[in-house]
Enzyme design. Sequence first.
Site, PDB file in Angstrom:
ATOM      1  N   LYS A  13       3.146 -39.610 -55.015  1.00 33.46           N
ATOM      2  CA  LYS A  13       2.397 -40.867 -54.827  1.00 33.46           C
ATOM      3  C   LYS A  13       3.328 -42.065 -55.052  1.00 33.46           C
ATOM      4  O   LYS A  13       3.379 -42.981 -54.246  1.00 33.46           O
ATOM      5  CB  LYS A  13       1.204 -40.937 -55.797  1.00 33.46           C
ATOM      6  CG  LYS A  13       0.194 -39.810 -55.614  1.00 33.46           C
ATOM      7  CD  LYS A  13      -1.019 -39.958 -56.523  1.00 33.46           C
ATOM      8  CE  LYS A  13      -0.727 -39.822 -57.999  1.00 33.46           C
ATOM      9  NZ  LYS A  13      -0.220 -38.476 -58.410  1.00 33.46           N
ATOM     10  N   ARG A  88      -9.780 -41.929 -60.015  1.00 31.12           N
ATOM     11  CA  ARG A  88      -9.499 -40.548 -60.404  1.00 31.12           C
ATOM     12  C   ARG A  88     -10.757 -39.823 -60.821  1.00 31.12           C
ATOM     13  O   ARG A  88     -10.688 -38.659 -61.221  1.00 31.12           O
ATOM     14  CB  ARG A  88      -8.580 -40.574 -61.610  1.00 31.12           C
ATOM     15  CG  ARG A  88      -7.150 -40.289 -61.334  1.00 31.12           C
ATOM     16  CD  ARG A  88      -6.442 -40.473 -62.655  1.00 31.12           C
ATOM     17  NE  ARG A  88      -5.273 -39.669 -62.716  1.00 31.12           N
ATOM     18  CZ  ARG A  88      -4.052 -40.128 -62.438  1.00 31.12           C
ATOM     19  NH1 ARG A  88      -3.863 -41.359 -62.063  1.00 31.12           N
ATOM     20  NH2 ARG A  88      -3.022 -39.335 -62.543  1.00 31.12           N
ATOM     21  N   ARG A 127      11.775 -34.761 -63.048  1.00 28.48           N
ATOM     22  CA  ARG A 127      11.721 -36.188 -62.697  1.00 28.48           C
ATOM     23  C   ARG A 127      12.456 -37.043 -63.727  1.00 28.48           C
ATOM     24  O   ARG A 127      12.371 -36.809 -64.925  1.00 28.48           O
ATOM     25  CB  ARG A 127      10.278 -36.660 -62.603  1.00 28.48           C
ATOM     26  CG  ARG A 127      10.205 -38.189 -62.435  1.00 28.48           C
ATOM     27  CD  ARG A 127       8.852 -38.705 -62.109  1.00 28.48           C
ATOM     28  NE  ARG A 127       7.809 -38.126 -62.909  1.00 28.48           N
ATOM     29  CZ  ARG A 127       6.521 -38.226 -62.615  1.00 28.48           C
ATOM     30  NH1 ARG A 127       6.156 -38.861 -61.527  1.00 28.48           N
ATOM     31  NH2 ARG A 127       5.626 -37.668 -63.391  1.00 28.48           N
ATOM     32  N   ARG A 155       9.472 -39.147 -68.659  1.00 31.63           N
ATOM     33  CA  ARG A 155       8.138 -39.534 -69.151  1.00 31.63           C
ATOM     34  C   ARG A 155       7.656 -38.587 -70.235  1.00 31.63           C
ATOM     35  O   ARG A 155       7.861 -37.386 -70.157  1.00 31.63           O
ATOM     36  CB  ARG A 155       7.139 -39.554 -67.986  1.00 31.63           C
ATOM     37  CG  ARG A 155       7.005 -40.926 -67.376  1.00 31.63           C
ATOM     38  CD  ARG A 155       6.243 -40.925 -66.082  1.00 31.63           C
ATOM     39  NE  ARG A 155       4.955 -40.244 -66.130  1.00 31.63           N
ATOM     40  CZ  ARG A 155       4.131 -40.180 -65.089  1.00 31.63           C
ATOM     41  NH1 ARG A 155       4.468 -40.748 -63.942  1.00 31.63           N
ATOM     42  NH2 ARG A 155       2.988 -39.554 -65.185  1.00 31.63           N
ATOM     43  N   ARG A 166      -2.627 -31.908 -66.798  1.00 28.03           N
ATOM     44  CA  ARG A 166      -2.874 -32.935 -65.773  1.00 28.03           C
ATOM     45  C   ARG A 166      -3.359 -32.295 -64.477  1.00 28.03           C
ATOM     46  O   ARG A 166      -4.265 -32.818 -63.811  1.00 28.03           O
ATOM     47  CB  ARG A 166      -1.595 -33.749 -65.527  1.00 28.03           C
ATOM     48  CG  ARG A 166      -1.332 -34.757 -66.625  1.00 28.03           C
ATOM     49  CD  ARG A 166       0.141 -35.114 -66.762  1.00 28.03           C
ATOM     50  NE  ARG A 166       0.699 -35.739 -65.586  1.00 28.03           N
ATOM     51  CZ  ARG A 166       2.023 -35.855 -65.360  1.00 28.03           C
ATOM     52  NH1 ARG A 166       2.880 -35.384 -66.249  1.00 28.03           N
ATOM     53  NH2 ARG A 166       2.450 -36.443 -64.278  1.00 28.03           N
TER      54      ARG A 166
HETATM   55  P1  AP5 Z   1       6.397 -38.990 -57.897  1.00 26.92           P
HETATM   56  O1  AP5 Z   1       6.527 -39.780 -56.646  1.00 26.92           O
HETATM   57  O2  AP5 Z   1       6.788 -39.627 -59.177  1.00 26.92           O
HETATM   58  O3  AP5 Z   1       4.926 -38.322 -57.976  1.00 26.92           O
HETATM   59  P2  AP5 Z   1       3.509 -38.922 -58.404  1.00 26.92           P
HETATM   60  O4  AP5 Z   1       2.510 -38.355 -57.468  1.00 26.92           O
HETATM   61  O5  AP5 Z   1       3.612 -40.403 -58.522  1.00 26.92           O
HETATM   62  O6  AP5 Z   1       3.363 -38.207 -59.796  1.00 26.92           O
HETATM   63  P3  AP5 Z   1       2.816 -38.765 -61.188  1.00 26.92           P
HETATM   64  O7  AP5 Z   1       3.285 -37.795 -62.227  1.00 26.92           O
HETATM   65  O8  AP5 Z   1       3.192 -40.195 -61.370  1.00 26.92           O
HETATM   66  O9  AP5 Z   1       1.294 -38.624 -60.980  1.00 26.92           O
HETATM   67  P4  AP5 Z   1       0.201 -38.595 -62.057  1.00 26.92           P
HETATM   68  O10 AP5 Z   1      -1.009 -38.832 -61.249  1.00 26.92           O
HETATM   69  O11 AP5 Z   1       0.219 -37.360 -62.883  1.00 26.92           O
HETATM   70  O12 AP5 Z   1       0.635 -39.763 -63.068  1.00 26.92           O
HETATM   71  P5  AP5 Z   1       0.169 -41.276 -63.256  1.00 26.92           P
HETATM   72  O13 AP5 Z   1       1.347 -42.060 -63.644  1.00 26.92           O
HETATM   73  O14 AP5 Z   1      -0.644 -41.727 -62.105  1.00 26.92           O
HETATM   74  O15 AP5 Z   1       7.269 -37.643 -57.688  1.00 26.92           O
HETATM   75  C1  AP5 Z   1       7.361 -36.681 -58.732  1.00 26.92           C
HETATM   76  C2  AP5 Z   1       8.759 -36.038 -58.704  1.00 26.92           C
HETATM   77  O16 AP5 Z   1       8.890 -35.295 -57.494  1.00 26.92           O
HETATM   78  C3  AP5 Z   1       9.900 -37.066 -58.701  1.00 26.92           C
HETATM   79  O17 AP5 Z   1      10.961 -36.562 -59.452  1.00 26.92           O
HETATM   80  C4  AP5 Z   1      10.271 -37.201 -57.221  1.00 26.92           C
HETATM   81  O18 AP5 Z   1      11.627 -37.559 -57.046  1.00 26.92           O
HETATM   82  C5  AP5 Z   1       9.965 -35.796 -56.709  1.00 26.92           C
HETATM   83  N1  AP5 Z   1       9.509 -35.798 -55.314  1.00 26.92           N
HETATM   84  C6  AP5 Z   1       8.720 -36.717 -54.688  1.00 26.92           C
HETATM   85  N2  AP5 Z   1       8.513 -36.366 -53.403  1.00 26.92           N
HETATM   86  C7  AP5 Z   1       9.175 -35.182 -53.226  1.00 26.92           C
HETATM   87  C8  AP5 Z   1       9.327 -34.321 -52.108  1.00 26.92           C
HETATM   88  N3  AP5 Z   1       8.748 -34.576 -50.919  1.00 26.92           N
HETATM   89  N4  AP5 Z   1      10.056 -33.179 -52.283  1.00 26.92           N
HETATM   90  C9  AP5 Z   1      10.649 -32.891 -53.499  1.00 26.92           C
HETATM   91  N5  AP5 Z   1      10.523 -33.700 -54.589  1.00 26.92           N
HETATM   92  C10 AP5 Z   1       9.798 -34.833 -54.442  1.00 26.92           C
HETATM   93  O19 AP5 Z   1      -0.808 -41.139 -64.505  1.00 26.92           O
HETATM   94  C11 AP5 Z   1      -0.299 -40.749 -65.754  1.00 26.92           C
HETATM   95  C12 AP5 Z   1      -1.424 -40.642 -66.770  1.00 26.92           C
HETATM   96  O20 AP5 Z   1      -2.055 -41.919 -66.942  1.00 26.92           O
HETATM   97  C13 AP5 Z   1      -2.587 -39.693 -66.391  1.00 26.92           C
HETATM   98  O21 AP5 Z   1      -2.300 -38.355 -66.738  1.00 26.92           O
HETATM   99  C14 AP5 Z   1      -3.731 -40.283 -67.212  1.00 26.92           C
HETATM  100  O22 AP5 Z   1      -3.616 -39.921 -68.562  1.00 26.92           O
HETATM  101  C15 AP5 Z   1      -3.468 -41.777 -67.122  1.00 26.92           C
HETATM  102  N6  AP5 Z   1      -4.147 -42.381 -65.959  1.00 26.92           N
HETATM  103  C16 AP5 Z   1      -3.551 -42.996 -64.881  1.00 26.92           C
HETATM  104  N7  AP5 Z   1      -4.473 -43.443 -64.022  1.00 26.92           N
HETATM  105  C17 AP5 Z   1      -5.673 -43.116 -64.543  1.00 26.92           C
HETATM  106  C18 AP5 Z   1      -7.017 -43.288 -64.101  1.00 26.92           C
HETATM  107  N8  AP5 Z   1      -7.279 -43.879 -62.911  1.00 26.92           N
HETATM  108  N9  AP5 Z   1      -8.002 -42.805 -64.883  1.00 26.92           N
HETATM  109  C19 AP5 Z   1      -7.743 -42.200 -66.083  1.00 26.92           C
HETATM  110  N10 AP5 Z   1      -6.499 -41.985 -66.550  1.00 26.92           N
HETATM  111  C20 AP5 Z   1      -5.475 -42.452 -65.788  1.00 26.92           C
HETATM  112 MG    MG Z   2       3.336 -41.786 -60.087  1.00 22.88          MG
END
Ligand code: AP5
Ligand code: MG
Length: 211
Positions: A13, A88, A127, A155, A166
């Site tokens: 994402k 979410r 990552r 992270r 997650r």
């Molecule tokens: P990356 O692009 O960083 O992936 P991402 O989908 O952004 O993953 P996140 O871990 O950020 O998602 P998340 O939803 O768990 O976390 P968030 O920060 O939203 O890519 C990941 C890795 O893969 C990188 O190393 C990248 O280089 C690699 N990669 C990318 N594309 C690739 C490809 N095509 N091939 C190979 N490798 C690739 O949320 C974190 C926490 O915050 C949640 O757990 C929750 O506690 C809280 N939170 C956030 N939003 C909410 C909400 N709306 N409600 C409640 N809690 C929330």
């Molecule tokens: Mg992210």
Amino acid sequence: MRLILVGPPGAGKGTQAAALVQRLNVPHLSTGDMLRAAVAQGTELGKKADEFMKAGGLVTDDLVIPIVVERIRESDCAAGFLLDGFPRTRPQAEALDRAMQAAGVSLDAVVVIEVPDELIVERITGRRMDPETGAIYHLKFNPPPEEIAGRLQHRQDDTEEACRARLQKYHSETAPIIPYYDQQGLLRRIDGVGDPQRIAENLFAALGLDA
Ligand code: AP5
Ligand code: MG
């Protein structure tokens, strides 16, 4: 354009959002980034969110919804925005609908980036983030330049254990919003496996944008 990016942890994402916001010139609203900033600043919200995030749980709706509802009212969101990681839960999706209706605007599309569970743990544990530029790297799939290796961050929720929690939350709480948007004709499914550049091209095409 008003867009939502949905997908499991590590779906790409954040990686795809970087390309999209550059192309669309709209703000990137990542609730994960906003919550991590609140934790780093030690705000009241950050103190409450920290434990949920560390364990790979979801921060409660009453804490997350107001952040987004207020943020999309700001002037830089008037011409559009890209939401990453929100909504979410079904209550978050409904709250967003109400806020947008009140503002007289509507969503253009909801993009789901699909990646099988078995690829997720390796993506997450490898990552690394650059705190200066916000750039996202992966030790194997997108290695960072050597000169910045010393400042990269891992992270706190990128452990295998938190990642599995997650993923479980994604399937139980977040995946059910997909049919909600499908019924509204807003859903675009994108295969998130393969070269990120090619995924971006497919994403642009699904949104009717030139590459
Ligand atoms: P990356 O692009 O960083 O992936 P991402 O989908 O952004 O993953 P996140 O871990 O950020 O998602 P998340 O939803 O768990 O976390 P968030 O920060 O939203 O890519 C990941 C890795 O893969 C990188 O190393 C990248 O280089 C690699 N990669 C990318 N594309 C690739 C490809 N095509 N091939 C190979 N490798 C690739 O949320 C974190 C926490 O915050 C949640 O757990 C929750 O506690 C809280 N939170 C956030 N939003 C909410 C909400 N709306 N409600 C409640 N809690 C929330
Ligand atoms: Mg992210």
